[in-house]
Design a protein around this motif. Structure first.
Motif, PDB file in Angstrom:
ATOM      1  N   GLU A 140       0.815  -1.214   0.000  1.00 62.27           N
ATOM      2  CA  GLU A 140       0.000   0.000   0.000  1.00 62.27           C
ATOM      3  C   GLU A 140       0.849   1.264   0.000  1.00 62.27           C
ATOM      4  N   GLY A 141       1.975   1.213   0.720  1.00 62.50           N
ATOM      5  CA  GLY A 141       2.843   2.384   0.770  1.00 62.50           C
ATOM      6  C   GLY A 141       3.366   2.789  -0.584  1.00 62.50           C
ATOM      7  N   ALA A 142       3.626   1.806  -1.445  1.00 66.31           N
ATOM      8  CA  ALA A 142       4.119   2.113  -2.791  1.00 66.31           C
ATOM      9  C   ALA A 142       3.038   2.788  -3.621  1.00 66.31           C
ATOM     10  N   TRP A 143       1.793   2.308  -3.491  1.00 63.00           N
ATOM     11  CA  TRP A 143       0.706   2.946  -4.229  1.00 63.00           C
ATOM     12  C   TRP A 143       0.535   4.397  -3.794  1.00 63.00           C
ATOM     13  N   LEU A 144       0.723   4.651  -2.514  1.00 60.80           N
ATOM     14  CA  LEU A 144       0.641   6.024  -2.015  1.00 60.80           C
ATOM     15  C   LEU A 144       1.757   6.874  -2.614  1.00 60.80           C
ATOM     16  N   PHE A 145       2.940   6.309  -2.697  1.00 62.28           N
ATOM     17  CA  PHE A 145       4.093   7.024  -3.256  1.00 62.28           C
ATOM     18  C   PHE A 145       3.872   7.380  -4.724  1.00 62.28           C
ATOM     19  N   PHE A 146       3.376   6.436  -5.499  1.00 59.89           N
ATOM     20  CA  PHE A 146       3.205   6.665  -6.936  1.00 59.89           C
ATOM     21  C   PHE A 146       1.973   7.527  -7.239  1.00 59.89           C
ATOM     22  N   GLY A 147       0.865   7.265  -6.568  1.00 62.25           N
ATOM     23  CA  GLY A 147      -0.377   7.967  -6.890  1.00 62.25           C
ATOM     24  C   GLY A 147      -0.546   9.301  -6.191  1.00 62.25           C
ATOM     25  N   MET A 148       0.125   9.485  -5.041  1.00 63.84           N
ATOM     26  CA  MET A 148       0.050  10.738  -4.286  1.00 63.84           C
ATOM     27  C   MET A 148      -1.400  11.165  -4.050  1.00 63.84           C
ATOM     28  N   GLN A 164      -5.187  14.954  -4.119  1.00 67.81           N
ATOM     29  CA  GLN A 164      -4.093  14.345  -4.888  1.00 67.81           C
ATOM     30  C   GLN A 164      -3.108  15.396  -5.366  1.00 67.81           C
ATOM     31  N   LYS A 165      -1.833  15.086  -5.204  1.00 63.98           N
ATOM     32  CA  LYS A 165      -0.784  15.917  -5.778  1.00 63.98           C
ATOM     33  C   LYS A 165      -0.516  15.407  -7.194  1.00 63.98           C
ATOM     34  N   SER A 166      -1.377  15.816  -8.109  1.00 65.22           N
ATOM     35  CA  SER A 166      -1.335  15.300  -9.480  1.00 65.22           C
ATOM     36  C   SER A 166      -0.062  15.702 -10.206  1.00 65.22           C
ATOM     37  N   GLY A 167       0.413  16.918  -9.932  1.00 68.02           N
ATOM     38  CA  GLY A 167       1.628  17.362 -10.596  1.00 68.02           C
ATOM     39  C   GLY A 167       2.803  16.479 -10.261  1.00 68.02           C
ATOM     40  N   LEU A 168       2.977  16.185  -8.991  1.00 64.92           N
ATOM     41  CA  LEU A 168       4.078  15.321  -8.569  1.00 64.92           C
ATOM     42  C   LEU A 168       3.886  13.903  -9.083  1.00 64.92           C
ATOM     43  N   ALA A 169       2.662  13.403  -9.023  1.00 58.90           N
ATOM     44  CA  ALA A 169       2.387  12.039  -9.477  1.00 58.90           C
ATOM     45  C   ALA A 169       2.661  11.874 -10.965  1.00 58.90           C
ATOM     46  N   SER A 170       2.497  12.945 -11.735  1.00 58.91           N
ATOM     47  CA  SER A 170       2.707  12.840 -13.185  1.00 58.91           C
ATOM     48  C   SER A 170       4.137  12.446 -13.529  1.00 58.91           C
ATOM     49  N   HIS A 171       5.093  12.720 -12.642  1.00 54.64           N
ATOM     50  CA  HIS A 171       6.485  12.357 -12.885  1.00 54.64           C
ATOM     51  C   HIS A 171       6.767  10.903 -12.519  1.00 54.64           C
ATOM     52  N   ARG A 172       5.799  10.239 -11.871  1.00 54.88           N
ATOM     53  CA  ARG A 172       6.036   8.887 -11.381  1.00 54.88           C
ATOM     54  C   ARG A 172       5.228   7.835 -12.126  1.00 54.88           C
ATOM     55  N   PHE A 173       4.567   8.253 -13.215  1.00 56.63           N
ATOM     56  CA  PHE A 173       3.693   7.309 -13.908  1.00 56.63           C
ATOM     57  C   PHE A 173       4.475   6.118 -14.452  1.00 56.63           C
ATOM     58  N   MET A 176       5.187   3.750 -11.728  1.00 61.65           N
ATOM     59  CA  MET A 176       3.970   3.068 -11.302  1.00 61.65           C
ATOM     60  C   MET A 176       3.576   1.991 -12.307  1.00 61.65           C
ATOM     61  N   TYR A 177       3.725   2.288 -13.582  1.00 62.44           N
ATOM     62  CA  TYR A 177       3.359   1.341 -14.628  1.00 62.44           C
ATOM     63  C   TYR A 177       4.186   0.068 -14.505  1.00 62.44           C
ATOM     64  N   SER A 178       5.474   0.235 -14.235  1.00 62.03           N
ATOM     65  CA  SER A 178       6.355  -0.925 -14.064  1.00 62.03           C
ATOM     66  C   SER A 178       6.037  -1.659 -12.771  1.00 62.03           C
ATOM     67  N   ASN A 190      -8.140  -0.558 -11.330  1.00 64.38           N
ATOM     68  CA  ASN A 190      -8.862  -1.266 -10.279  1.00 64.38           C
ATOM     69  C   ASN A 190      -8.300  -0.964  -8.894  1.00 64.38           C
ATOM     70  N   ASP A 191      -6.987  -1.071  -8.745  1.00 68.61           N
ATOM     71  CA  ASP A 191      -6.374  -0.844  -7.439  1.00 68.61           C
ATOM     72  C   ASP A 191      -6.176   0.632  -7.130  1.00 68.61           C
ATOM     73  N   GLY A 192      -6.370   1.471  -8.130  1.00 74.34           N
ATOM     74  CA  GLY A 192      -6.225   2.892  -7.926  1.00 74.34           C
ATOM     75  C   GLY A 192      -7.556   3.609  -7.945  1.00 74.34           C
TER      76      GLY A 192
END
Length: 398
Positions: A140-148, A164-173, A176-178, A190-192
């Motif tokens: 769960e912690g990783a999903w929080l890190f990637f999705g913010m 959501q910090k969408s701006g920051l999350a946009s750099h981690r897509f 997250m995909y990997s 589903n999980d997001g």
């Protein structure tokens, strides 16, 4: 019209998607009849004629979501309702809340010991309500890190906030995909996204019980600060799934959408296209620059907002962790504290995995949508902003 076979078994699930406990134990919170015109009341009654006897307990507020989304077109509303029932059954969406460890109805931290309360609450506001309200997911912690993204606080009307910090999350897509592994599009949806909607639905139910009035919508705050001007092309495929799921299966659940720290070029585009959009929808879309605090506080009490957004709450989960491991440790600490909650379930079943990718559903022929939900408009605007950013980016980076 009648509910087709695949929808009949799921109707109870979708009707209860905002229910936290069996319907028999819910307080009766009917829709305020004064909020409906005589014609609308009649359409609601007519809608009920299409439900068989075992589904007559579907609450008015659920049926009204579909009627409003379809502009009170009864056949279209019934069809969307049936499709939602079938989708929820096929993917066992209800498992997310069916397997929730609880406890439900935890409205404050007053009955908790100081150590547990300090980990699960921040200045009286619950940090991670999904620790109670939906089943657990791996890392769960990783999903929080990637999705913010977090479900934190409520507005002045008791509507739960999705921040959501969408701006920051946009750099981690790409990361997250990997991280999502096999079938990443399904996992991200589903999980997001879907999981967040189920969390918010459970919070709406809790707000309804706490306030003694029906709460059926949420407030979304997206901080665009630091938005990537070079979006990952794979994000487009995921975005298409977002549109499909939100438009078809979560109608009329968004009250207000705030975009904070919106780049000036996007503000100009919004002013240009705003008059093309349905006025009701446009008035609920708030594109704000860096001076957003006063407007947020018109809708949200200061104690429900983090300090960085003009509030007084010291919630800083996005501020202090710097690495993926930091987020994992932070979340694990909170999860261990949640296990001490009174009434916590143990040995929960881990709902069956859903193998079919939601992205495959995007290949289905799109229905003629008479009107778009507010969720769809918000997501479309997000996509527009991102695509325009890509168009104006220097060619050397494309």
């Amino acid at each position: 019209l009648h509910l087709h076979g695949s929808a009949k078994r799921s109707c109870t699930m979708v009707c209860c998607w905002q229910g936290l406990v069996p319907r028999s134990s819910h307080k009766k919170l009917p829709v305020d009849p004064s909020s409906l015109t005589l014609e609308q009341k009649q359409k609601l009654l007519d809608f009920r004629q299409f439900l068989d006897a075992q589904h007559q307990d579907v609450p008015d507020y659920d049926l009204l979501r579909f009627l409003r989304a379809r502009k009170w077109d009864i056949p279209a509303a019934v069809m969307q309702f049936q499709d939602t029932c079938a989708w929820r059954l096929e993917h066992d969406i209800a498992r997310m809340r069916r397997n929730a460890p609880g406890p439900e109805g935890l409205f404050s931290c007053k009955d908790l010991d100081q150590d547990t309360a300090s980990k699960l609450y921040c200045d009286g506001v619950e940090r991670f309500p999904h620790l109670r309200l939906v089943d657990s997911r791996e890392d769960e912690g990783a999903w929080l890190f990637f999705g913010m993204a977090v479900a934190f606080g409520v507005d002045k009307q008791g509507r739960p906030i999705h921040l959501q910090k969408s701006g920051l999350a946009s750099h981690r897509f790409a990361q997250m995909y990997s991280f999502a592994g096999q079938n990443p599009c399904h996992k991200i949806i589903n999980d997001g996204y879907v999981r967040m909607q189920e969390i918010q639905a459970a919070r709406m139910q809790e707000s309804s019980e706490r306030l003694g009035k029906r709460v059926t919508q949420q407030v979304v705050i997206m901080d665009m600060k630091g938005l990537s001007f070079w979006p990952d092309p794979r994000a487009i495929a995921v975005f298409k799934d977002f549109l499909m799921v939100s438009q078809k299966y979560y109608p009329e659940t968004l009250a207000i959408q705030f975009f904070l720290n919106t780049p000036p070029i996007f503000m100009a585009i919004w002013r240009l296209i705003k008059d093309w959009i349905d006025p009701v929808t446009a008035n609920k879309m708030h594109l704000l620059g860096s001076e957003f605090q006063s407007e947020l506080l018109e809708y949200i009490h200061p104690d429900q907002l983090p300090i960085e957004y003009g509030g007084t709450n010291s919630f800083d989960v996005f501020a202090w962790p710097q690495t993926l491991d930091d987020y994992r440790r932070c979340y694990e600490t909170c999860a261990r504290a949640a296990d001490k909650l009174p009434g916590r379930k143990t040995s929960l079943p881990q709902g069956d995995s859903v193998e079919r990718s939601l992205s495959s559903m995007c290949k289905e022929k799109k229905e003629n949508q008479g009107s778009q939900t507010l969720w769809t408009m918000a997501l479309l605007l997000s996509a527009l902003l991102t695509m325009v950013a890509a168009l104006v980016a220097p060619s050397g980076f494309m």
